[in-house]
Scaffold this motif. Structure first.
Motif, PDB file in Angstrom:
ATOM      1  N   TRP A   1     105.701 -59.367  10.022  1.00 60.93           N
ATOM      2  CA  TRP A   1     106.524 -59.446  11.244  1.00 60.93           C
ATOM      3  C   TRP A   1     106.179 -60.706  12.044  1.00 60.93           C
ATOM      4  N   LEU A   2     104.886 -60.957  12.244  1.00 57.17           N
ATOM      5  CA  LEU A   2     104.471 -62.138  12.993  1.00 57.17           C
ATOM      6  C   LEU A   2     104.839 -63.425  12.254  1.00 57.17           C
ATOM      7  N   ASP A   3     104.706 -63.400  10.943  1.00 58.31           N
ATOM      8  CA  ASP A   3     105.001 -64.597  10.153  1.00 58.31           C
ATOM      9  C   ASP A   3     106.456 -65.039  10.316  1.00 58.31           C
ATOM     10  N   ARG A   4     107.351 -64.082  10.531  1.00 56.18           N
ATOM     11  CA  ARG A   4     108.773 -64.420  10.712  1.00 56.18           C
ATOM     12  C   ARG A   4     109.013 -65.248  11.966  1.00 56.18           C
ATOM     13  N   TYR A   5     108.110 -65.171  12.929  1.00 53.60           N
ATOM     14  CA  TYR A   5     108.300 -65.880  14.195  1.00 53.60           C
ATOM     15  C   TYR A   5     107.505 -67.186  14.275  1.00 53.60           C
ATOM     16  N   ILE A   6     106.859 -67.567  13.188  1.00 55.76           N
ATOM     17  CA  ILE A   6     106.197 -68.868  13.138  1.00 55.76           C
ATOM     18  C   ILE A   6     107.197 -69.894  12.620  1.00 55.76           C
ATOM     19  N   PHE A   7     107.538 -70.852  13.453  1.00 53.44           N
ATOM     20  CA  PHE A   7     108.522 -71.853  13.075  1.00 53.44           C
ATOM     21  C   PHE A   7     107.832 -73.121  12.565  1.00 53.44           C
ATOM     22  N   PHE A   8     108.633 -74.028  12.034  1.00 49.99           N
ATOM     23  CA  PHE A   8     108.115 -75.183  11.299  1.00 49.99           C
ATOM     24  C   PHE A   8     107.105 -75.986  12.108  1.00 49.99           C
ATOM     25  N   ALA A   9     107.359 -76.197  13.374  1.00 49.26           N
ATOM     26  CA  ALA A   9     106.483 -77.051  14.183  1.00 49.26           C
ATOM     27  C   ALA A   9     105.299 -76.300  14.787  1.00 49.26           C
TER      28      ALA A   9
ATOM     29  N   PHE B   1     101.634 -68.591  21.019  1.00 52.75           N
ATOM     30  CA  PHE B   1     102.357 -67.759  20.065  1.00 52.75           C
ATOM     31  C   PHE B   1     102.187 -66.283  20.383  1.00 52.75           C
ATOM     32  N   LEU B   2     100.954 -65.820  20.555  1.00 58.91           N
ATOM     33  CA  LEU B   2     100.727 -64.402  20.840  1.00 58.91           C
ATOM     34  C   LEU B   2     101.240 -64.017  22.221  1.00 58.91           C
ATOM     35  N   HIS B   3     101.182 -64.956  23.150  1.00 58.45           N
ATOM     36  CA  HIS B   3     101.743 -64.729  24.483  1.00 58.45           C
ATOM     37  C   HIS B   3     103.230 -64.398  24.391  1.00 58.45           C
ATOM     38  N   ASN B   4     103.922 -65.048  23.461  1.00 57.40           N
ATOM     39  CA  ASN B   4     105.365 -64.868  23.314  1.00 57.40           C
ATOM     40  C   ASN B   4     105.737 -63.688  22.413  1.00 57.40           C
ATOM     41  N   GLN B   5     104.751 -63.088  21.742  1.00 64.09           N
ATOM     42  CA  GLN B   5     105.064 -62.039  20.767  1.00 64.09           C
ATOM     43  C   GLN B   5     104.667 -60.638  21.216  1.00 64.09           C
ATOM     44  N   SER B   6     103.982 -60.504  22.346  1.00 67.58           N
ATOM     45  CA  SER B   6     103.535 -59.176  22.750  1.00 67.58           C
ATOM     46  C   SER B   6     103.514 -59.060  24.262  1.00 67.58           C
ATOM     47  N   THR B   7     103.134 -57.891  24.761  1.00 66.84           N
ATOM     48  CA  THR B   7     103.406 -57.537  26.155  1.00 66.84           C
ATOM     49  C   THR B   7     102.410 -58.078  27.165  1.00 66.84           C
TER      50      THR B   7
ATOM     51  N   THR C   1      97.237 -55.083  23.958  1.00 68.11           N
ATOM     52  CA  THR C   1      98.614 -55.559  24.034  1.00 68.11           C
ATOM     53  C   THR C   1      99.462 -54.750  23.060  1.00 68.11           C
ATOM     54  N   VAL C   2     100.779 -54.732  23.291  1.00 67.71           N
ATOM     55  CA  VAL C   2     101.679 -53.974  22.436  1.00 67.71           C
ATOM     56  C   VAL C   2     102.671 -54.929  21.780  1.00 67.71           C
ATOM     57  N   PHE C   3     102.818 -54.802  20.480  1.00 69.48           N
ATOM     58  CA  PHE C   3     103.870 -55.519  19.771  1.00 69.48           C
ATOM     59  C   PHE C   3     105.105 -54.631  19.749  1.00 69.48           C
ATOM     60  N   VAL C   4     106.230 -55.210  20.163  1.00 67.64           N
ATOM     61  CA  VAL C   4     107.466 -54.442  20.298  1.00 67.64           C
ATOM     62  C   VAL C   4     108.615 -55.174  19.602  1.00 67.64           C
ATOM     63  N   THR C   5     109.681 -54.422  19.347  1.00 68.21           N
ATOM     64  CA  THR C   5     110.883 -55.014  18.771  1.00 68.21           C
ATOM     65  C   THR C   5     111.667 -55.738  19.861  1.00 68.21           C
ATOM     66  N   SER C   6     112.761 -56.365  19.486  1.00 67.57           N
ATOM     67  CA  SER C   6     113.595 -57.078  20.454  1.00 67.57           C
ATOM     68  C   SER C   6     114.200 -56.142  21.489  1.00 67.57           C
ATOM     69  N   THR C   7     114.285 -54.848  21.154  1.00 67.46           N
ATOM     70  CA  THR C   7     114.782 -53.858  22.122  1.00 67.46           C
ATOM     71  C   THR C   7     113.637 -53.069  22.741  1.00 67.46           C
TER      72      THR C   7
END
Length: 342
Positions: A115-123, A58-64, A78-84
């Motif tokens: 922000w991180l919670d929005r990217y946690i999906f059901f599974a 999860f963290l691998h996919n959410q930051s740099t 690590t840096v958390f960034v927006t989609s842009t």
């Protein structure tokens, strides 16, 4: 952390809310950070605990940075960034046997939790816990920090890479002060914080308030949210090359960062600026009649005024003479930042 607050107040600390701003010894604290060992209470910083069997992915996919290369006992910035690829925060991550601890900026823990919670999906087997306030964070800063870490018994991490950490008697001790100055970060349950603080001070650590931390972070170039880290800038512009993995695969903002790197598309860089007098944050940085950037932070010290600012790549770098507001200055390198050469 009333007991810690009382101990700090008893030796002259002044506070902004719960933050020790100064211990009335700013010159001594600065000297200790440069040539001895200072201790800074960073307990007002945020700390997020990430658990669950999918936490690394999860963290691998959410930051740099590349979390999949990290083993328990290791860490990274690590840096958390927006989609842009606009910057949200610079965080320090420590991987343990059953969690990842994220130290984040004081004004970012609530935002990052949402922000991180929005990217946690059901599974996804990922759980987030904001443990800010339940954990104390101290930084040991200076060339003699290892002597105190030895007294704590954490000899195994001395000389190890940045982010290496060890848990001893409920105190997690990690390599890295949070600044460019050598040192260590201690993560401590609040009930033990006062005793650890007292022990380290008695062992020779000089208490350092947040005012000197802020001076050092500007002089060394550590960017912070709402100043150098905003939606106007990306991590390459912010000089955070050391936090970015270019071979880890997809993550939020990855395409933009990869494109900027591949095509040398970084149009501005964060620099230090030695100034002849004060200037207002937000002032235009000029070369002649041309605006080439913006001042983001400034501090006054015994060496004069020093600022941080973004400057267009084509305008130049270290050695460039600039006008900032009503004063003049010179662009200089700062040790915290790293950037793509050429």
């Amino acid at each position: 952390m009333t007991q810690l607050h009382d101990i700090q107040a008893a030796v002259g600390a002044t506070f902004d809310a719960t933050i020790p701003v100064s211990f009335g010894n700013d010159a001594d604290a600065l000297e200790a950070a440069q040539n001895g060992v200072a201790i800074c209470d960073r307990s007002h910083w945020g700390i997020i605990q990430v658990t669950g069997s999918d936490r690394i992915r999860f963290l691998h996919n959410q930051s740099t940075n590349n979390f999949e290369r990290l083993k328990p006992g290791e860490g990274c910035d690590t840096v958390f960034v927006t989609s842009t690829a606009r910057t949200i925060d610079l965080a320090t991550a420590y991987v343990t046997d059953d969690s990842v601890l994220l130290i984040v900026s004081p004004n970012r823990h609530e935002y990052l939790m949402e922000w991180l919670d929005r990217y946690i999906f059901f599974a996804d087997k990922v759980e987030l816990a904001d443990i800010t306030g339940k954990i104390a964070i101290f930084s040991l800063i200076g060339s003699k920090s290892s002597e105190l870490v030895t007294k704590l018994g954490a000899t195994e991490i001395i000389g190890q890479p940045y982010g290496t950490h060890q848990l001893l008697n409920q105190v997690r001790i990690a390599v890295g002060s949070g600044l460019a100055t050598p040192g260590y970060t201690l993560i401590i349950p609040t009930e033990n914080a006062a005793n650890i603080w007292k022990m380290l001070v008695e062992a020779g650590a000089v208490p350092m308030g947040d005012r000197i931390w802020e001076q050092l972070r500007i002089q060394q170039g550590r960017p912070v949210p709402d100043k150098e880290l905003t939606e106007d800038y990306n991590p390459l512009e912010a000089g955070l090359l050391q936090t970015i993995s270019f071979d880890k695969g997809c993550y939020i903002g990855q395409e933009t960062i990869a494109r900027l790197n591949t095509y040398k598309g970084v149009k501005q860089h964060l620099w230090g600026i030695s100034l002849d007098a004060s200037a207002d944050v937000g002032s235009a940085i000029m070369v002649g009649e041309e605006k080439v950037g913006k001042l983001t932070s400034i501090v006054e010290s015994d060496r004069g005024f020093f600022g941080l600012g973004y400057i267009r790549t084509k305008a130049g770098g270290a050695g460039l003479k600039v006008q900032v507001g009503e004063t003049t200055g010179e662009v200089v390198d700062v040790p915290f930042l790293s950037r793509i050469s050429g």
